[in-house]
Design a protein around this motif. Structure first.
Motif, PDB file in Angstrom:
ATOM      1  N   ASN A   1      59.691  45.757  34.337  1.00  0.00           N
ATOM      2  CA  ASN A   1      59.585  44.910  35.539  1.00  0.00           C
ATOM      3  C   ASN A   1      57.769  44.695  35.690  1.00  0.00           C
ATOM      4  O   ASN A   1      57.058  45.489  35.278  1.00  0.00           O
ATOM      5  N   GLN A   2      57.683  43.443  36.001  1.00  0.00           N
ATOM      6  CA  GLN A   2      56.290  42.769  36.134  1.00  0.00           C
ATOM      7  C   GLN A   2      56.037  41.974  37.451  1.00  0.00           C
ATOM      8  O   GLN A   2      56.986  41.263  37.864  1.00  0.00           O
TER       9      GLN A   2
ATOM     10  N   THR B   1      56.327  48.194  41.871  1.00  0.00           N
ATOM     11  CA  THR B   1      55.558  47.672  40.914  1.00  0.00           C
ATOM     12  C   THR B   1      54.361  46.900  41.615  1.00  0.00           C
ATOM     13  O   THR B   1      54.917  45.912  42.289  1.00  0.00           O
TER      14      THR B   1
END
Lengths: 114, 113
Positions: free
Chosen positions: B2-3, B102
């Motif tokens: 995840n970004q 995130t």
């Protein structure tokens, strides 16, 4: 209400020394978290707790230990500090552990390890 | 992995002007997106939170938008004030729980006279 209080606000350590950061919340939140914030990176979760007496590892737990002996307190310990642990540490708490939880953060503790 | 990516990295605007900050994310499965404001030397404070079905959410002069199809969000600040100078952080949650957030690296906004 004080919200989330972190102590100390600043600390300088030598490599190999130990210390404990204290987080206290007065909102009766069940869930508490420790994050670190480094330049150019988003906050990263170190450890968290889903209730009194419980702890769990987050994304970057190595070199840290935590304890949640009382519901309102969450302690973060460094047994043998390393320069890589120089960072700003944030404690947070929430009443919910779902994806919609809104975190209340403390003001941060700036740690420098020489 | 995840970004969350934010742009621009930093921004300087004159007081009274508007600005828009961007957030692109690759988080799956998506649960919600929130924007936080972090003043220098302080912890982040929540501004807005949006779920999959919400396109827009306002909080005073702050308006957040979400396009879940393109996985983009924006934070629009209207009639900026000196007190808006801060870092604005986009945070995306998957459905895994409160430990599955995130964080973006933030956009540093400076409002000048």
């Amino acid at each position: 209400n004080a919200g989330v209080t972190q102590t100390p606000k600043f600390r300088v350590l030598k490599t190999g020394q130990s210390m404990t950061l204290l987080c206290a919340q007065d909102m009766n939140h069940e869930y508490m978290y420790w994050y670190r914030q480094d330049p150019g990176m988003g906050l990263r979760l170190i450890h968290y707790s889903v209730g009194e007496g419980t702890t769990a590892k987050g994304e970057v737990p190595d070199g840290y230990n935590v304890s949640r002996l009382k519901k309102q307190n969450f302690l973060l310990g460094l047994e043998s500090a390393a320069p890589s642990q120089t960072s700003v540490y944030f404690c947070a708490s929430s009443w919910d552990f779902s994806g919609a939880n809104v975190l209340t953060f403390g003001a941060g503790s700036r740690l420098t390890v020489l | 992995k995840n970004q969350v990516e934010q742009s621009p990295q930093s921004l300087i605007i004159l007081e009274g002007k508007n600005c828009t900050l961007q957030c692109n994310y690759t988080v799956s499965p998506f649960s919600n997106l929130r924007w936080y404001k972090q003043d220098t030397g302080r912890g982040p404070v929540s501004l807005t939170i949006m779920t999959f079905s919400e396109n827009t959410k306002s909080n005073g002069r702050y308006t957040a938008t979400l396009d879940a199809d393109t996985k983009q969000s924006s934070l629009h600040i209207t009639a900026s004030q000196l007190s808006d100078s801060a870092s604005y952080i986009c945070v995306v949650s998957d459905t895994g729980g409160g430990n599955k957030l995130t964080f973006g690296t933030g956009t540093q906004l400076k409002v000048e006279l």
